[in-house]
Write an enzyme that holds these catalytic residues in place. Sequence first.
Site, PDB file in Angstrom:
ATOM      1  CB  CYS A 109     -28.083 104.147  -3.724  1.00  0.00           C
ATOM      2  SG  CYS A 109     -29.533 103.466  -4.566  1.00  0.00           S
ATOM      3  CD  GLU A 137     -37.657 100.856  -8.542  1.00  0.00           C
ATOM      4  OE1 GLU A 137     -38.485 100.388  -9.331  1.00  0.00           O
ATOM      5  OE2 GLU A 137     -36.848 101.760  -8.860  1.00  0.00           O
ATOM      6  CG  HIS A 152     -33.554 103.854  -6.074  1.00  0.00           C
ATOM      7  ND1 HIS A 152     -32.672 103.335  -6.994  1.00  0.00           N
ATOM      8  CD2 HIS A 152     -34.794 103.415  -6.438  1.00  0.00           C
ATOM      9  CE1 HIS A 152     -33.345 102.600  -7.865  1.00  0.00           C
ATOM     10  NE2 HIS A 152     -34.633 102.633  -7.555  1.00  0.00           N
ATOM     11  CB  CYS A 195     -27.345 102.754 -11.708  1.00  0.00           C
ATOM     12  SG  CYS A 195     -27.348 101.278 -10.685  1.00  0.00           S
ATOM     13  CG  ASP A 223     -31.416 103.598 -11.401  1.00  0.00           C
ATOM     14  OD1 ASP A 223     -30.328 103.177 -10.946  1.00  0.00           O
ATOM     15  OD2 ASP A 223     -32.428 103.707 -10.686  1.00  0.00           O
ATOM     16  CB  SER A 224     -31.664  99.158 -10.755  1.00  0.00           C
ATOM     17  OG  SER A 224     -31.976 100.055  -9.704  1.00  0.00           O
TER      18      SER A 224
HETATM   19  N1  DGL Z   1     -30.041 103.255  -7.989  1.00  0.00           N
HETATM   20  C1  DGL Z   1     -28.994 102.324  -8.038  1.00  0.00           C
HETATM   21  C2  DGL Z   1     -27.700 102.816  -7.448  1.00  0.00           C
HETATM   22  O1  DGL Z   1     -27.426 103.997  -7.570  1.00  0.00           O
HETATM   23  C3  DGL Z   1     -29.294 100.862  -7.843  1.00  0.00           C
HETATM   24  C4  DGL Z   1     -30.052 100.476  -6.638  1.00  0.00           C
HETATM   25  C5  DGL Z   1     -30.507  99.037  -6.716  1.00  0.00           C
HETATM   26  O2  DGL Z   1     -31.183  98.680  -7.670  1.00  0.00           O
HETATM   27  O3  DGL Z   1     -30.157  98.269  -5.805  1.00  0.00           O
HETATM   28  O4  DGL Z   1     -26.926 102.085  -6.908  1.00  0.00           O
END
Ligand code: DGL
Length: 269
Positions: free
Chosen positions: A197, A165, A199, A86, A23-24
């Site tokens: 997303c 984050e 997150h 992600c 993931d990011s």
């Molecule tokens: N967690 C990621 C997603 O599901 C990326 C969020 C990001 O880094 O902008 O899209």
Amino acid sequence: MNAKKVTLSENKICDNRPIGIMDSGVGGISVLRELVKLMPGEDFIYYGDSAYAPYGTKPAHELIDLTMKNARFLLDEGAKAIVIACNTATSVAAGLLRKFYPEIPIIGIEPALKPAVLAKEHSRVLVMATVVTLEQKKFGDMMHLYEEDADIIKVPCPGLVELIESGHLKDDKVIEYLEKKFSVFKKEEIDAVVLGCTHYPLIKNTIQQVLPNTVIYDGGYGTAKQTKRRLEECGLLSDKEEGGQVVFYNSLGTDEMLEFSRKLLELPE
Ligand code: DGL
């Protein structure tokens, strides 16, 4: 890559190499939790690319390079399959990654729009996701499939990943962000929210607190089920029933980030 396939006595093929997840940043840990619950005997390697987060506002060519780099890392560490935990990276780069590594099962998460739309007739469904995910043709096509069944509204949330984050999971800062985001809607008219997303499930309780009467959906469990199905099909499941290990890596390389990652995995839902 160190192939460690073994054949069990009852002729079942299995493979005890780890599953790689990317993931990011820490968001994919919401998917990792579901994977661990569903397959407690599997080992996992988690790669969070926090040094390059957020992904959700980056141009496609950068996202492709980053996703390729992350996949290379996981494969070099011996991953038998890759879960793109992600939504942003899945919508931009999953197709290319599959072409590049046709022999590796590559599973990508997608917004759980279908169950949200089908739960109630003509519902009003908000999809919270990154700018990139909501702009991609992949999401446009999915939305098109269901737009006659529900009132689907895209809610891009730039800035929310950065808050998560940096550890803002339930404090005033994140509540303020959410209240402002939903202030343009009548809360009682929002039937469902899709967390598009990875997150966002990490702050699911906070979102629920802000929208107490709304049903919240995310794609984590579906992605875990799909991963298990793919591993089964390919004879790649581990032969262990429990005791799987999780190893975290993060491109920031700090102890704090690894500690935060471990904490998020243990966080009660
Ligand atoms: N967690 C990621 C997603 O599901 C990326 C969020 C990001 O880094 O902008 O899209």
